[in-house]
Design a protein around this motif. Structure first.
Motif, PDB file in Angstrom:
ATOM      1  N   PRO A 177       0.814  -1.225   0.000  1.00  0.00           N
ATOM      2  CA  PRO A 177       0.000   0.000   0.000  1.00  0.00           C
ATOM      3  C   PRO A 177       0.843   1.269   0.000  1.00  0.00           C
ATOM      4  CG  PRO A 177      -0.820  -1.591   1.595  1.00  0.00           C
ATOM      5  CD  PRO A 177       0.513  -2.091   1.150  1.00  0.00           C
ATOM      6  N   CYS A 178       2.047   1.234   0.550  1.00  0.00           N
ATOM      7  CA  CYS A 178       2.865   2.446   0.626  1.00  0.00           C
ATOM      8  C   CYS A 178       3.496   2.806  -0.716  1.00  0.00           C
ATOM      9  CB  CYS A 178       3.954   2.270   1.673  1.00  0.00           C
ATOM     10  SG  CYS A 178       3.322   2.061   3.347  1.00  0.00           S
ATOM     11  N   ARG A 179       3.404   1.901  -1.706  1.00  0.00           N
ATOM     12  CA  ARG A 179       3.997   2.197  -2.997  1.00  0.00           C
ATOM     13  C   ARG A 179       3.121   3.124  -3.826  1.00  0.00           C
ATOM     14  NH1 ARG A 179       8.030  -1.227  -4.677  1.00  0.00           N
ATOM     15  NH2 ARG A 179       8.166   0.318  -6.386  1.00  0.00           N
ATOM     16  N   TYR A 180       1.875   3.303  -3.442  1.00  0.00           N
ATOM     17  CA  TYR A 180       0.958   4.143  -4.215  1.00  0.00           C
ATOM     18  C   TYR A 180       0.942   5.540  -3.596  1.00  0.00           C
ATOM     19  CZ  TYR A 180      -0.657  -0.381  -5.915  1.00  0.00           C
ATOM     20  OH  TYR A 180      -0.714  -1.649  -6.455  1.00  0.00           O
ATOM     21  N   ASN A 181       0.898   6.572  -4.459  1.00  0.00           N
ATOM     22  CA  ASN A 181       0.831   7.960  -4.013  1.00  0.00           C
ATOM     23  C   ASN A 181      -0.624   8.377  -3.791  1.00  0.00           C
ATOM     24  OD1 ASN A 181       3.639   8.201  -4.255  1.00  0.00           O
ATOM     25  ND2 ASN A 181       3.468   8.746  -6.438  1.00  0.00           N
ATOM     26  N   SER A 182      -0.867   9.162  -2.748  1.00  0.00           N
ATOM     27  CA  SER A 182      -2.225   9.626  -2.477  1.00  0.00           C
ATOM     28  C   SER A 182      -2.553  10.811  -3.380  1.00  0.00           C
ATOM     29  CB  SER A 182      -2.353  10.038  -1.006  1.00  0.00           C
ATOM     30  OG  SER A 182      -1.442  11.087  -0.712  1.00  0.00           O
ATOM     31  N   THR A 183      -3.792  10.839  -3.854  1.00  0.00           N
ATOM     32  CA  THR A 183      -4.249  11.902  -4.760  1.00  0.00           C
ATOM     33  C   THR A 183      -4.737  13.074  -3.937  1.00  0.00           C
ATOM     34  OG1 THR A 183      -4.916  10.192  -6.331  1.00  0.00           O
ATOM     35  CG2 THR A 183      -5.778  12.424  -6.698  1.00  0.00           C
TER      36      THR A 183
END
Length: 250
Positions: A177-183
């Motif tokens: 989950p930490c590999r994705y950037n928050s929008t």
């Protein structure tokens, strides 16, 4: 030669009120004749008894008991307290209620008797008798599935980690989950107003000096306002100066 001035009558001081003596109002000699004189009495020593007639009759020295009346002696009952008389052994002594013990009599007429117990000494154990102590008894443990009369809870085991093929080895190389950037929420939601904070700027001011409220004296303005009364201090004049008297013609 010293110059002499005439005496001023005002400087001549007469005697004060304490110099005048008024006649006293106490006593008879020299009493003030303008005040009413109170009656006067004198004290004298006791005169001798020989000046009067000798009377040898007795005075009121008879004492009559207050309990005596013209009908006889009238008194209330009187009691006296004496020591306790010692009991004689030869006299018959009547037993009191505490001398009887009905609980010690044998039951009769089918009367029920409460149970009775006796307390004796502790018996001695023999050396051949193996009597265990209280700390020799052990209760079964309550942890684990080996309790015969208790329901066992769920039990788990912890083992070591595996270097190859274990859960710590990601064989599929799946991103976490930490590999994705928050929008940014302002991309898909209405954007809220944003504010920024900067330093305070100095306002342009005039370099001339401005008078403050304390510079003005409105109490000194008498052009269009009533003027307060003013007083002056002069020299002190002598109290013996003759006042100026001017005859005013009608």
């Amino acid at each position: 030669m010293e110059k002499k001035y005439p005496l001023i009558a005002g400087k001549e001081k007469g005697p004060g009120p304490g110099r005048y003596g008024l006649p006293p109002t106490v006593g008879f000699m020299g009493h003030d004749f303008t005040k009413t004189t109170s009656p006067a009495y004198s004290f004298h020593g006791r005169m001798s008894d020989t000046m009067y007639c000798v009377d040898s009759s007795p005075g009121p020295q008879y004492h009559i008991d207050a309990k005596m009346t013209r009908f006889g002696r009238a008194v209330t009952p009187a009691y006296s307290m004496l020591a306790r008389v010692k009991t004689q052994k030869e006299l018959f002594q009547t037993p009191g209620p505490g001398a009887y013990s009905p609980e010690k009599t044998s039951p009769y007429n089918l009367q029920r008797r409460p149970p009775s117990y006796t307390m004796g000494y502790r018996s001695q154990y023999r050396s051949v008798d193996s009597v265990p102590a209280p700390n020799k008894y052990c209760l079964p443990p309550l942890m684990g599935p080996q309790v015969p009369n208790k329901q066992a809870s769920a039990s788990y085991t912890m083992s070591g980690t595996y270097s190859t093929g274990g859960p710590s080895v990601d064989l599929a190389q799946t991103p976490g989950p930490c590999r994705y950037n928050s929008t940014d929420p302002s991309v898909y939601l209405p954007r809220k107003p944003a504010f920024s904070m900067l330093g305070r700027h100095d306002l342009p001011r005039d370099a001339t000096n401005k008078p403050g409220p304390g510079t003005y004296n409105p109490e000194k303005v008498t052009v269009h306002k009533a003027r307060a009364p003013a007083y002056s201090l002069g020299i002190r004049h002598s109290e013996f100066v003759t006042p100026l008297i001017v005859n005013v013609s009608d």
